[in-house]
Design a protein around this motif. Structure first.
Motif, mmCIF file in Angstrom:
data_model
loop_
_atom_site.group_PDB
_atom_site.id
_atom_site.type_symbol
_atom_site.label_atom_id
_atom_site.label_comp_id
_atom_site.label_asym_id
_atom_site.label_seq_id
_atom_site.Cartn_x
_atom_site.Cartn_y
_atom_site.Cartn_z
ATOM 1 N N MET A 1 1.796 -6.308 -13.874
ATOM 2 C CA MET A 1 0.883 -5.513 -14.680
ATOM 3 C C MET A 1 1.656 -4.387 -15.368
ATOM 4 N N ALA A 2 1.283 -4.089 -16.577
ATOM 5 C CA ALA A 2 1.955 -3.033 -17.343
ATOM 6 C C ALA A 2 1.728 -1.680 -16.689
ATOM 7 N N ASN A 3 2.698 -0.818 -16.802
ATOM 8 C CA ASN A 3 2.625 0.508 -16.223
ATOM 9 C C ASN A 3 2.788 1.526 -17.340
ATOM 10 N N GLY A 76 -0.970 0.054 -7.898
ATOM 11 C CA GLY A 76 -1.447 -0.810 -6.817
ATOM 12 C C GLY A 76 -2.953 -0.965 -6.870
ATOM 13 N N LEU A 77 -3.669 0.141 -7.094
ATOM 14 C CA LEU A 77 -5.126 0.079 -7.192
ATOM 15 C C LEU A 77 -5.560 -0.753 -8.392
ATOM 16 N N ASN A 79 -4.022 -3.179 -9.585
ATOM 17 C CA ASN A 79 -3.739 -4.574 -9.240
ATOM 18 C C ASN A 79 -4.667 -5.089 -8.141
ATOM 19 N N GLY A 80 -5.627 -4.268 -7.717
ATOM 20 C CA GLY A 80 -6.584 -4.689 -6.701
ATOM 21 C C GLY A 80 -6.061 -4.625 -5.280
ATOM 22 N N GLN A 81 -4.968 -3.910 -5.068
ATOM 23 C CA GLN A 81 -4.374 -3.823 -3.742
ATOM 24 C C GLN A 81 -4.932 -2.642 -2.959
ATOM 25 N N LYS A 82 -4.889 -2.749 -1.637
ATOM 26 C CA LYS A 82 -5.156 -1.605 -0.770
ATOM 27 C C LYS A 82 -3.832 -0.878 -0.622
ATOM 28 N N ILE A 83 -3.860 0.422 -0.765
ATOM 29 C CA ILE A 83 -2.637 1.224 -0.658
ATOM 30 C C ILE A 83 -2.673 1.959 0.674
ATOM 31 N N ASP A 84 -1.880 1.471 1.609
ATOM 32 C CA ASP A 84 -1.840 2.057 2.946
ATOM 33 C C ASP A 84 -0.600 2.933 3.067
ATOM 34 N N LEU A 85 -0.820 4.235 3.156
ATOM 35 C CA LEU A 85 0.280 5.180 3.337
ATOM 36 C C LEU A 85 0.304 5.574 4.808
ATOM 37 N N GLY A 86 1.257 5.015 5.529
ATOM 38 C CA GLY A 86 1.348 5.199 6.977
ATOM 39 C C GLY A 86 1.223 6.643 7.409
ATOM 40 N N GLY A 87 0.335 6.899 8.333
ATOM 41 C CA GLY A 87 0.132 8.244 8.851
ATOM 42 C C GLY A 87 -0.783 9.102 8.001
ATOM 43 N N PHE A 91 -5.976 3.985 0.452
ATOM 44 C CA PHE A 91 -6.735 4.072 -0.791
ATOM 45 C C PHE A 91 -7.208 2.673 -1.148
ATOM 46 N N THR A 92 -8.470 2.546 -1.532
ATOM 47 C CA THR A 92 -9.015 1.266 -1.992
ATOM 48 C C THR A 92 -9.957 1.516 -3.166
#
Length: 116
Positions: A1-3, A76-77, A79-87, A91-92
């Protein structure tokens, strides 16, 4: 996807094989140089500069790193991804009544830290 912020940079791929690089990183650096660093972002930038003084010699370089993290989350969002930032948490995107909204769910460790 373009950024939009980092043309040519893959913000959703996490494999070492990804060889996409920004064709015009100088344009990104110029844009970030003129963005005001305000609010809690200033606190983050100051902490990055202090904690990693060997990596970030000034707040501009630390803010550039912070900006890359923001762009990675957005892409990431998109692209439909869940963004898991450890600790920190996850974000969804949720769609309610046809409207997309960003939701954030705190990690258990973040929840525990604020309850101490």
């Amino acid at each position: 996807m373009a950024n939009q912020d980092y043309p040519g940079v893959c913000m959703s791929c996490s494999t070492p094989e990804c060889q996409i690089v920004a064709p015009d990183i100088q344009a990104v650096r110029e844009r970030v140089k003129h963005d005001p660093i305000t609010g809690y972002t200033r606190n983050v930038v100051n902490n990055l500069t202090t904690a990693m003084s060997d990596k970030f010699t000034d707040e501009y370089e630390a803010y550039l790193a912070f900006d890359v993290v923001k762009a990675a989350i957005v892409m990431g969002l998109k692209n439909g991804q869940k963004i898991d930032l450890g600790g920190l948490g996850e974000f969804t995107i949720q769609t309610v009544n046809g409207k997309k909204t960003v939701t954030f769910t705190a990690s258990p460790s973040l929840d525990a830290a604020i309850k101490e």
